[in-house]
Design an enzyme around this catalytic site. Structure first.
Site, PDB file in Angstrom:
ATOM      1  N   GLU A  70       0.811  -1.231   0.000  1.00 26.16           N
ATOM      2  CA  GLU A  70       0.000   0.000   0.000  1.00 26.16           C
ATOM      3  C   GLU A  70       0.842   1.278   0.000  1.00 26.16           C
ATOM      4  OE1 GLU A  70      -2.677  -0.426   3.338  1.00 26.16           O
ATOM      5  OE2 GLU A  70      -4.110  -1.484   2.085  1.00 26.16           O
ATOM      6  N   GLU A 110      -5.991  -9.056  -0.701  1.00 26.59           N
ATOM      7  CA  GLU A 110      -6.615  -9.041   0.617  1.00 26.59           C
ATOM      8  C   GLU A 110      -8.127  -9.013   0.403  1.00 26.59           C
ATOM      9  OE1 GLU A 110      -5.017  -6.087   3.271  1.00 26.59           O
ATOM     10  OE2 GLU A 110      -2.950  -6.530   2.674  1.00 26.59           O
TER      11      GLU A 110
HETATM   12  C1  GLA Z   1      -4.570  -3.075   4.569  1.00 20.62           C
HETATM   13  C2  GLA Z   1      -3.194  -3.680   4.703  1.00 20.62           C
HETATM   14  C3  GLA Z   1      -3.137  -4.833   5.620  1.00 20.62           C
HETATM   15  C4  GLA Z   1      -4.016  -4.643   6.799  1.00 20.62           C
HETATM   16  C5  GLA Z   1      -5.418  -4.365   6.355  1.00 20.62           C
HETATM   17  C6  GLA Z   1      -6.373  -4.217   7.507  1.00 20.62           C
HETATM   18  O1  GLA Z   1      -5.243  -3.392   3.467  1.00 20.62           O
HETATM   19  O2  GLA Z   1      -2.625  -4.033   3.477  1.00 20.62           O
HETATM   20  O3  GLA Z   1      -1.813  -5.003   6.034  1.00 20.62           O
HETATM   21  O4  GLA Z   1      -3.531  -3.591   7.552  1.00 20.62           O
HETATM   22  O5  GLA Z   1      -5.430  -3.189   5.630  1.00 20.62           O
HETATM   23  O6  GLA Z   1      -6.201  -3.055   8.227  1.00 20.62           O
END
Ligand code: GLA
Ligand code: ZN
Length: 668
Positions: free
Chosen positions: A143, A300
């Site tokens: 991210e 995710e």
């Molecule tokens: C993001 C991050 C994860 C985790 C999730 C949930 O998408 O990539 O590492 O922190 O949020 O908070």
């Protein structure tokens, strides 16, 4: 192979547990995990002392259960020994405040020392795992995107500007720095746009945002080069944040990657309402697919409520499965649930994994296992199939950045405007791809260009060629206002596309926040009044036909929307911001004009998407509602999950999914 698995943090759990984890994963049909993206401290606990033994052992346990591995480079969460080396390692936010240790993503992406330590860990990881047959790919960092305003970034920004403009005369000219006497005589005088500047020079504001986006691309490329050097056969990705994230130019920044992956969360602590808008997730998917014009992974995928300080609204039974299939329907070729097991410690104690804290399988595990079973039946059919779209919505990160500098109206949001236009097509079951202002347009029949505020000559020319050769284009207010340097054009709006629109805008009315207006449409297929707000363009047709009029205020009866024939195509200009009903109607009208039919007519709340493999198609019918819905099928299908033939009127249970294979005898 369809990839299906979870984000796994073996370093959070005793090693004796790993075998049970691998067993439960394999039992749920998992064949992949992502690991290590936050494990820097475990891999290099002490500076220069690398330890990958534990990760080797974890990979061994998993691969004995048939599970492959994607490794994350751990640079999103540096260990304290590194960050305590110098203050400059920490990012400075737009208020000029330097971050402190204690979260993650606190590093300045331009800090040379950070690059040195990045190089070391990534090098050692890549070298160590290059020949491990279980490793199939890499995720760079996690991210990317926070902007830094420190003095290192500031100097780098000045160099970036020097490269872009060559001379200060050119920069001063392009930014119009004579305004308020900001004429720079040394590169070192140029500031970064800290929040205290509030209304900054628009040229400065836009360029700084471009620069920060390029910074992350460079930092990512630095890591990619190392990985590719050691592991040429592994794929490289980054974990992105969907349509909503607006600090990076995702088109530029994914050009160096093999595949796009992103985070798909629908129920999070930041929105505790019960209603979930499935169009938002759909827009995210269609944006992520549009980045490289190919299928993506969800790295995710939500596996439970997403909470940090709050326990988020509990996903209802069926939602995790429904959202998984929605991802697949929009082009996901890999589903990785975040996370395998809910963490007992740390910030994300309430971000629910597939397993609860206690580690015993529960409702969420069983739901994921059901998907795993289904995918083992249908995964092969899905693999290699693609989403086809004939409608594109064009967005631009330059335009986003420019609207960040000047939002133009307190009730106007470019992102929301795009979402609203997108919803019009979504509710008609017409698939859409989100494309950039630089993308080739061949292959689409309709290109919608909402509020293209920064409009370049190149984009205007591409749109003209597209229309001339038979395409349909639709524009909306605030199009063509600025050039590439964020300077207002000195021609009538919509600027560079006024010609193909066959119109001139005499005045653009910014409406009071507590005032609405109305338009009256006069098309045979759309003879209705709609409420409007925020903008009212007062249009003089120059060859275009008027299709709607304003009905109130000092501009009553003035043209509000037009259509122009241009070459073999048509250009529609909508000079107002309408409501949802309006967007649904206009999407229907414009698709109809192009001969594009909805994939299927369904009750609101039932989404339909399709994926094609050659001339075979799979239809995904997704009931996002908590009530059973009836739909009328347009032919005979094989219901792949239930393994029976269906046709005619069928019912679909709450939050349920049908995956249908068209039978050969269907007449299209
Ligand atoms: C993001 C991050 C994860 C985790 C999730 C949930 O998408 O990539 O590492 O922190 O949020 O908070
Ligand atoms: Zn910095």
């Amino acid at each position: 192979m369809f990839y299906f698995g979870a984000d796994y943090y073996p370093e959070h759990w005793p090693e004796e547990r790993w075998i049970e984890d691998a067993r439960l994963m394999a039992n749920a049909g998992f064949n992949v995990v992502r690991m290590a993206e936050f494990a820097w401290a475990k891999m290099e606990m002490i500076e220069g002392k690398f330890d990958f033994d534990w990760l080797d052992r974890a990979i061994e346990v998993l691969s004995s259960s048939g599970i492959k591995v994607i490794l994350g480079t751990p640079t999103a969460s540096p260990p304290p020994w590194l960050m305590s080396k110098q203050q400059d390692l920490f990012l400075v936010d737009s208020d000029g405040v330097r971050q402190t240790y204690g979260l993650r993503r606190e590093y300045c992406p331009n800090n040379p020392l950070y690059w040195i330590f990045t190089e070391k860990i990534v090098n050692r990881m890549a070298e160590h795992f290059k020949d491990n047959p279980a490793v199939i790919g890499w995720q760079i960092d996690n991210e990317f995107g926070d902007r830094c305003f420190c003095s290192i970034c500031s100097t780098k920004f000045q160099k970036w500007l020097q490269k872009r403009y060559q001379t200060l005369e050119e920069l001063n000219e392009k930014w119009g720095t004579i305004f308020w006497s900001h004429v720079y005589t040394e590169w070192s005088q140029i500031p970064v746009p800290l929040a205290i500047l509030r209304s900054q020079n628009p040229g400065l504001g836009l360029d700084y945002r471009r620069f920060m986006s390029d910074t992350y691309r460079d930092y990512q490329k630095f890591q990619i080069d190392i990985i590719r050097h050691y592991c040429p056969s592994h794929f490289v990705t980054h974990n992105l944040m969907g349509f909503g994230y607006n600090q990076l130019n995702y088109y530029d920044n994914t050009a160096d990657l093999d595949v796009v992956t992103w985070d798909n969360y629908l129920r999070m602590q930041w929105d505790m309402r019960s209603y979930i808008d499935p169009a938002k997730a759909a827009l995210n998917h269609d944006t992520m697919r549009g980045l490289k014009k190919k299928n993506f992974w969800v790295m995710e995928q939500q596996s439970g409520g997403g909470g940090w300080e709050y326990v988020a609204v509990t996903p209802k039974p069926g939602e995790l499965r429904l959202w998984t299939y929605q991802s697949i329907a929009h082009g996901a070729d890999g589903i990785v649930y975040f996370r395998w097991r809910t963490s007992r410690t740390g910030t994300e104690q309430y971000w629910q994994g597939v397993l609860e804290h206690h580690g015993n399988p529960g409702r969420r595990y069983l739901e994921v296992l059901q998907v795993g079973k289904e995918l083992s039946k249908i995964g092969d059919l899905i693999e290699g199939s693609q989403v086809h779209t004939r409608v594109a919505i064009m967005q631009s990160y330059d335009t986003r950045f420019a609207f960040q500098v000047q939002p133009n109206h307190p009730n106007f949001s470019y992102e929301k405007h795009i979402l609203d236009i997108y919803k019009g097509f979504f509710h008609n079951n017409i698939p859409v791809e989100i494309i950039s202002e630089k993308d080739p347009l061949e292959g689409y029949q309709v290109v919608v260009v909402p509020a293209m505020y920064i409009l370049t000559e190149e984009t205007a020319r591409n749109l003209e060629i597209f229309v001339q050769s038979g395409g349909i284009v639709m524009f909306t207010p605030r199009t063509g206002v600025k050039d590439e340097t964020n300077t207002v054009v000195n021609i009538k709006l919509p600027g560079l596309v006024a010609n193909i629109c066959g119109i001139e805008i005499n005045e653009y009315v910014s409406m009071a926040v507590d005032e609405d207006n109305q338009v009256k449409f006069g098309l045979p297929e759309l003879e209705e009044d709609f409420p409007t707000s925020v903008w009212a363009d007062l249009i003089t047709p120059k060859g275009a036909e008027v299709i709607a009029f304003h009905t109130m205020d000092f501009y009553t009866n003035q043209p509000a929307a037009t259509i122009n024939r241009c070459g073999k195509g048509k250009v529609i200009y909508i000079g107002v911001i309408g409501d949802n009903a309006f967007n649904v109607s206009i999407a229907r009208v414009i698709s109809n004009m192009a001969g594009i039919k909805p994939l299927m007519k369904t009750p609101p709340g039932v989404e339909v998407m399709e994926r094609w493999k050659g001339n075979k198609r799979l239809l995904f019918v997704l009931n996002h509602l908590s009530e059973t819905q009836e739909i009328t099928l347009d032919g005979k299908y094989l219901d792949l999950i239930n393994e029976n033939q269906i046709s005619g009127i069928i019912s679909i249970a709450p939050l349920n999914v049908l995956i249908l294979k068209e039978l050969i005898n269907k007449n299209i």
